[in-house]
Scaffold this active site. Structure first.
Site, PDB file in Angstrom:
ATOM      1  N   LYS A  39      35.560  40.779  84.368  1.00 55.20           N
ATOM      2  CA  LYS A  39      36.782  41.362  83.770  1.00 55.20           C
ATOM      3  C   LYS A  39      37.089  42.761  84.302  1.00 55.20           C
ATOM      4  CE  LYS A  39      34.352  42.940  79.677  1.00 55.20           C
ATOM      5  NZ  LYS A  39      33.817  42.518  78.390  1.00 55.20           N
ATOM      6  N   ARG A 134      32.086  43.633  66.111  1.00 57.61           N
ATOM      7  CA  ARG A 134      33.258  43.164  66.842  1.00 57.61           C
ATOM      8  C   ARG A 134      33.344  41.679  66.494  1.00 57.61           C
ATOM      9  NH1 ARG A 134      33.966  43.963  73.276  1.00 57.61           N
ATOM     10  NH2 ARG A 134      33.064  41.869  73.286  1.00 57.61           N
TER      11      ARG A 134
HETATM   12  C1  LIG Z   1      32.552  42.492  78.608  1.00 55.84           C
HETATM   13  C2  LIG Z   1      31.624  41.567  77.950  1.00 55.84           C
HETATM   14  C3  LIG Z   1      30.332  41.391  78.469  1.00 55.84           C
HETATM   15  C4  LIG Z   1      29.821  42.188  79.647  1.00 55.84           C
HETATM   16  O1  LIG Z   1      29.479  43.480  79.247  1.00 55.84           O
HETATM   17  P1  LIG Z   1      28.812  44.537  80.262  1.00 55.84           P
HETATM   18  O2  LIG Z   1      28.480  45.692  79.417  1.00 55.84           O
HETATM   19  O3  LIG Z   1      29.833  44.843  81.309  1.00 55.84           O
HETATM   20  O4  LIG Z   1      27.611  43.865  80.826  1.00 55.84           O
HETATM   21  C5  LIG Z   1      29.518  40.478  77.844  1.00 55.84           C
HETATM   22  N1  LIG Z   1      29.940  39.768  76.769  1.00 55.84           N
HETATM   23  C6  LIG Z   1      31.159  39.901  76.243  1.00 55.84           C
HETATM   24  C7  LIG Z   1      31.547  39.097  75.060  1.00 55.84           C
HETATM   25  C8  LIG Z   1      32.040  40.807  76.814  1.00 55.84           C
HETATM   26  O5  LIG Z   1      33.268  40.941  76.283  1.00 55.84           O
END
Ligand SMILES: *Cc1c(COP(=O)(O)O)cnc(C)c1O
Length: 358
Positions: A39, A134
């Site tokens: 992302k 969250r």
């Molecule tokens: C963005 C996201 C991740 C990845 O997080 P990082 O800190 O970039 O490793 C993992 N799980 C979910 C649900 C996310 O939204």
């Protein structure tokens, strides 16, 4: 053609590949498979392709637009939608994602309807709240949710997961991970099934992993930042053996002059409605760069040279160049944090240059 205009982000594909391979091997050594999260790079197909070549065959993204972009570019991977589906996008979720993370039964029911209509199967991972507040079902609601999901046509329960250290800044420690493992065991026992995926978290899980305790039932992590920026995310400490400089922002000097360090005249609001304050350093070399807050949150930038960021407006960064003799047309290089990387990759104003392709 080499793009040398600025502002530009230079993306070192070989460094990303190195980080991805190292992390895959590290976590794999104790039975944890890595989902590569795309992302922050907006599903950039060049970068997604590097992750796949590095042996990461499942890619996760929070946005269907990005997953679609990667699919249409021919990236061969299993795609996971990380953000709980937006209800009005349910049909696209079934169409473009193989798996989605879910916390609302009403939405899983919509996914079921579209899966049946399209004659496909869609996998879901049920997200469990474990304190970060969250997304996630409260643990006391999990078994009822599983029971309902198991009855839905076109839906396969792939597993359970949790997410920490994002909203509430809560640490994924041994206790949280053991609890998730125990929930997985309870579900398997009660429903007589075996969960393929128990997804324990993200880049913040590094500290838990290297502390060396039992990883229990956790067999998946979803990693973004540690692959791209080479750090864990509880304290932003670099991970040994990884590159922290796979991404660099390059901006260019558009004005360089000796001027006072304090604005003169009557002080009112600045461009963003704040009343600014400045320290007096006498006459200084003030340098203006052709990049601004419309491109990047400037507070997320660290210059490689010994120079100070004094502030920014929408289109300008103003710097004290100190002893560096910067002149018009010189390039200034910055390290970026996660938020800055996200904006830069999203901005149509920042060109992307790939170096060291693999
Ligand atoms: C963005 C996201 C991740 C990845 O997080 P990082 O800190 O970039 O490793 C993992 N799980 C979910 C649900 C996310 O939204």
């Amino acid at each position: 053609m080499i793009d040398v205009t600025t502002p530009r982000i230079e993306i070192d594909l070989a460094k990303i590949a190195h980080n991805a391979e190292k992390l895959k091997r590290l976590y794999g050594s104790r039975g944890i498979c890595v989902t590569g999260v795309t992302k922050v790079v907006c599903g950039d197909p060049r970068i997604a392709g590097v992750l796949v070549k590095s042996g990461i065959h499942t890619l996760g993204d929070s946005r269907i637009t990005n997953i679609r972009r990667m699919r249409e570019a021919g990236i061969q991977a299993q795609f996971v939608l990380l953000r709980t589906p937006i209800p009005s996008q349910a049909e696209s979720v079934v169409k473009y994602a193989d798996i989605s993370l879910n916390s609302e039964l009403s939405v899983v029911k919509m996914l079921s309807k579209f899966a049946v209509n399209n004659n496909t199967a869609h996998k879901v991972i049920l997200m469990v709240e474990s304190g970060d507040l969250r997304e996630g079902l409260m643990p006391s609601d999990l078994e009822d949710a599983v029971q309902e999901v198991l009855l839905l046509e076109g839906i396969e329960l792939a597993g359970i997961g949790t997410n920490l250290a994002c909203f509430g800044g809560i640490k994924p420690d041994e206790e949280k991970m053991e609890y998730l493992s125990s929930l997985a065991g309870d579900i398997e026992e009660r429903f007589g099934l075996s969960l393929e995926i128990v997804s324990g978290g993200n880049s913040a899980n590094y500290t838990w992993f290297v502390s060396g305790g039992n990883t229990g039932r956790i067999n998946n992590l979803r990693l973004g930042e540690s692959i791209y920026l080479g750090c864990e995310t509880l304290y932003r400490t670099p991970i040994p053996g990884l590159y922290t400089d796979a991404f660099m922002l390059i901006a260019e000097v558009i004005e360089s002059k000796i001027k006072p360090s304090i604005p003169y005249g009557e002080v009112c609001q600045d461009a963003f409605g704040n009343v600014p304050g400045f320290k007096d350093h006498g006459q200084i070399r003030r340098v203006i760069l052709g990049v601004g807050l419309q491109d990047v949150p400037v507070s997320g930038l660290t210059p490689l040279l010994d120079i100070d960021i004094l502030g920014a407006s929408g289109d300008h960064v103003i710097m004290n160049a100190k002893k560096e003799g910067l002149k018009t047309g010189d390039e200034v290089v910055f390290d970026l944090n996660y938020g800055a990387l996200l904006s830069v990759m999203t901005s149509p104003y920042v060109s992307k240059r790939y170096v060291n392709s693999i």
